[in-house]
Design an enzyme around this catalytic site. Structure first.
Site, PDB file in Angstrom:
ATOM      1  N   GLU A  85       0.837  -1.192   0.000  1.00 30.37           N
ATOM      2  CA  GLU A  85       0.000   0.000   0.000  1.00 30.37           C
ATOM      3  C   GLU A  85       0.878   1.250   0.000  1.00 30.37           C
ATOM      4  O   GLU A  85       1.822   1.363   0.780  1.00 30.37           O
ATOM      5  CB  GLU A  85      -0.900  -0.013   1.235  1.00 30.37           C
ATOM      6  CG  GLU A  85      -1.869   1.158   1.258  1.00 30.37           C
ATOM      7  CD  GLU A  85      -2.478   1.355   2.633  1.00 30.37           C
ATOM      8  OE1 GLU A  85      -3.690   1.258   2.742  1.00 30.37           O
ATOM      9  OE2 GLU A  85      -1.708   1.607   3.584  1.00 30.37           O
ATOM     10  N   SER A  86       0.558   2.196  -0.879  1.00 28.68           N
ATOM     11  CA  SER A  86       1.449   3.331  -1.109  1.00 28.68           C
ATOM     12  C   SER A  86       1.594   4.231   0.112  1.00 28.68           C
ATOM     13  O   SER A  86       2.700   4.703   0.412  1.00 28.68           O
ATOM     14  CB  SER A  86       0.962   4.139  -2.308  1.00 28.68           C
ATOM     15  OG  SER A  86      -0.348   4.635  -2.085  1.00 28.68           O
ATOM     16  N   LYS A  87       0.509   4.495   0.827  1.00 31.50           N
ATOM     17  CA  LYS A  87       0.632   5.392   1.981  1.00 31.50           C
ATOM     18  C   LYS A  87       1.484   4.744   3.074  1.00 31.50           C
ATOM     19  O   LYS A  87       2.313   5.415   3.706  1.00 31.50           O
ATOM     20  CB  LYS A  87      -0.737   5.767   2.537  1.00 31.50           C
ATOM     21  CG  LYS A  87      -0.664   6.818   3.641  1.00 31.50           C
ATOM     22  CD  LYS A  87      -2.021   7.381   3.972  1.00 31.50           C
ATOM     23  CE  LYS A  87      -1.918   8.525   4.972  1.00 31.50           C
ATOM     24  NZ  LYS A  87      -3.221   9.157   5.264  1.00 31.50           N
ATOM     25  N   CYS A 186      -7.614   6.505  -7.410  1.00 35.24           N
ATOM     26  CA  CYS A 186      -7.354   5.661  -6.247  1.00 35.24           C
ATOM     27  C   CYS A 186      -8.653   5.020  -5.779  1.00 35.24           C
ATOM     28  O   CYS A 186      -9.672   5.710  -5.630  1.00 35.24           O
ATOM     29  CB  CYS A 186      -6.737   6.495  -5.134  1.00 35.24           C
ATOM     30  SG  CYS A 186      -6.535   5.595  -3.580  1.00 35.24           S
ATOM     31  N   ASP A 193      -4.962   9.628 -10.478  1.00 34.66           N
ATOM     32  CA  ASP A 193      -3.598   9.161 -10.727  1.00 34.66           C
ATOM     33  C   ASP A 193      -3.300   9.390 -12.203  1.00 34.66           C
ATOM     34  O   ASP A 193      -3.965   8.820 -13.065  1.00 34.66           O
ATOM     35  CB  ASP A 193      -3.453   7.674 -10.385  1.00 34.66           C
ATOM     36  CG  ASP A 193      -3.623   7.398  -8.900  1.00 34.66           C
ATOM     37  OD1 ASP A 193      -3.084   8.166  -8.091  1.00 34.66           O
ATOM     38  OD2 ASP A 193      -4.306   6.412  -8.554  1.00 34.66           O
ATOM     39  N   HIS A 225      -2.399   1.404  -9.609  1.00 37.33           N
ATOM     40  CA  HIS A 225      -1.576   1.494 -10.819  1.00 37.33           C
ATOM     41  C   HIS A 225      -1.252   0.115 -11.386  1.00 37.33           C
ATOM     42  O   HIS A 225      -1.366  -0.121 -12.601  1.00 37.33           O
ATOM     43  CB  HIS A 225      -0.245   2.198 -10.504  1.00 37.33           C
ATOM     44  CG  HIS A 225      -0.363   3.520  -9.810  1.00 37.33           C
ATOM     45  ND1 HIS A 225      -0.901   3.671  -8.564  1.00 37.33           N
ATOM     46  CD2 HIS A 225       0.038   4.757 -10.201  1.00 37.33           C
ATOM     47  CE1 HIS A 225      -0.850   4.943  -8.207  1.00 37.33           C
ATOM     48  NE2 HIS A 225      -0.285   5.623  -9.180  1.00 37.33           N
ATOM     49  N   GLU A 226      -0.827  -0.779 -10.498  1.00 37.49           N
ATOM     50  CA  GLU A 226      -0.419  -2.113 -10.925  1.00 37.49           C
ATOM     51  C   GLU A 226      -1.575  -2.864 -11.580  1.00 37.49           C
ATOM     52  O   GLU A 226      -1.398  -3.576 -12.578  1.00 37.49           O
ATOM     53  CB  GLU A 226       0.094  -2.903  -9.715  1.00 37.49           C
ATOM     54  CG  GLU A 226       1.253  -2.238  -8.978  1.00 37.49           C
ATOM     55  CD  GLU A 226       0.816  -1.299  -7.863  1.00 37.49           C
ATOM     56  OE1 GLU A 226       1.622  -1.058  -6.951  1.00 37.49           O
ATOM     57  OE2 GLU A 226      -0.343  -0.810  -7.892  1.00 37.49           O
ATOM     58  N   ARG A 254       3.335  10.879  -6.038  1.00 41.26           N
ATOM     59  CA  ARG A 254       2.517  11.425  -4.972  1.00 41.26           C
ATOM     60  C   ARG A 254       3.231  11.113  -3.664  1.00 41.26           C
ATOM     61  O   ARG A 254       3.630   9.972  -3.433  1.00 41.26           O
ATOM     62  CB  ARG A 254       1.109  10.812  -4.977  1.00 41.26           C
ATOM     63  CG  ARG A 254       0.174  11.454  -3.964  1.00 41.26           C
ATOM     64  CD  ARG A 254      -1.170  10.774  -3.926  1.00 41.26           C
ATOM     65  NE  ARG A 254      -1.888  10.953  -5.189  1.00 41.26           N
ATOM     66  CZ  ARG A 254      -2.957  10.242  -5.522  1.00 41.26           C
ATOM     67  NH1 ARG A 254      -3.394   9.295  -4.713  1.00 41.26           N
ATOM     68  NH2 ARG A 254      -3.565  10.461  -6.663  1.00 41.26           N
ATOM     69  N   GLY A 255       3.423  12.144  -2.831  1.00 42.57           N
ATOM     70  CA  GLY A 255       4.111  11.926  -1.563  1.00 42.57           C
ATOM     71  C   GLY A 255       5.542  11.455  -1.718  1.00 42.57           C
ATOM     72  O   GLY A 255       6.056  10.726  -0.880  1.00 42.57           O
TER      73      GLY A 255
END
Length: 279
Positions: A85-87, A186, A193, A225-226, A254-255
């Site tokens: 998870e990106s966050k 998202c 995105d 994205h994936e 992002r971030g």
């Protein structure tokens, strides 16, 4: 991807405190299986590939407490059971900001161990510390024929594989097509995105206008994205049956993180390292 297929405790969309010191417990895995089942990708995967993450805001302290800054590249194999998870990835990287590490090599080993445990597969880690290394790869558009100039009418803004078509009586072609008009959203926060996509194939010639309409159809789609890269791969294989196919999506950061997944038919060469001007 539906919200119900996400971990109940996902950090996306929540207000959280950034850890002040090293904390691998913030990392969260998202199983790939649920989204792949929706796409009918069960059993052996029809592709190979990787998710390439680039971090632009990595920092830690050396043994004497002096800050060190670097860029990092992480490579998660597409056949790993989990994506990250990106966050939670961002929180984890920031947890090193006030942490002392014996050396860059020690940090690299720690990053690889923690991320591999979450992905349940070996994750490659490269650190770029010197200014010259941090500038590479040079900013450039993805190589290939950009199809964004085509003058088309568009009325589909959710994925519509039926838009894809080959030229009537098409002979075998091999070409690389690029669009900067990829956008998805998202699944949790609804934030857009933005990305570019490069499609290299060998097979019946794909109608360029049809492909552009299809790419634009992701504009209101919710998916990581994936998963978007895998859906594009799946749809192109199903509709156009190329003998060789590689889909490479380059999303804006992002971030401090950008994500660049690629999926290709077995034996396909990985794309060359790239960084678009929007990244």
């Amino acid at each position: 991807m539906s919200h119900s297929s996400l971990p109940a405790a996902t950090l996306l969309g929540q207000t959280v405190s950034y850890p002040e010191h090293y904390d691998p417990s913030v990392l969260q895995a998202i199983p790939r299986l649920a989204a792949r089942q929706v796409l009918g990708l069960t059993g052996p995967l029809p592709f190979q590939g990787a998710d390439i993450w680039r971090a632009y805001e990595l920092s830690w302290l050396n043994p004497r407490g002096k800050p060190v800054v670097a860029m990092a590249t992480f490579t998660l194999p597409a056949d790993s059971p989990n994506l990250i998870e990106s966050k939670s990835f961002k929180l984890y990287l920031n947890s090193h900001n006030q942490t002392r590490h014996a050396s860059a090599d020690a940090l690299r080993a720690q990053l690889a161990a923690d991320l591999s445990e979450v992905a349940q597969a070996p994750v490659g880690v490269e650190l770029q510390l010197e200014a010259a290394a941090m500038a590479a790869p040079a900013l450039a558009e993805l190589p290939g024929l950009c199809i964004d100039h085509l003058d088309i009418d568009v009325d589909h803004y959710s994925p519509a594989p039926g838009l894809l078509a080959c030229l009537p009586g098409a002979s075998t072609a091999e070409e690389t097509l690029v669009s900067r008009l990829l956008r998805s959203n998202c699944p949790v926060t609804g934030q857009p995105d933005w990305g570019s996509v490069q499609i290299h194939y060998r097979g019946p010639a794909i109608e360029h206008a049809a492909l552009l309409r299809y790419i634009i159809s992701f504009r209101t789609h919710t998916g990581f994205h994936e998963q978007c890269a895998e859906q594009i791969f799946r749809d192109l294989m199903a509709r156009c049956a190329p003998s060789l196919l590689r889909v490479h999506a380059c999303y804006t950061r992002r971030g401090g993180l950008d994500i660049n997944p690629w999926r290709g038919t077995p034996g396909t060469r990985a794309p060359a390292p790239s960084r678009t001007p929007r990244q």
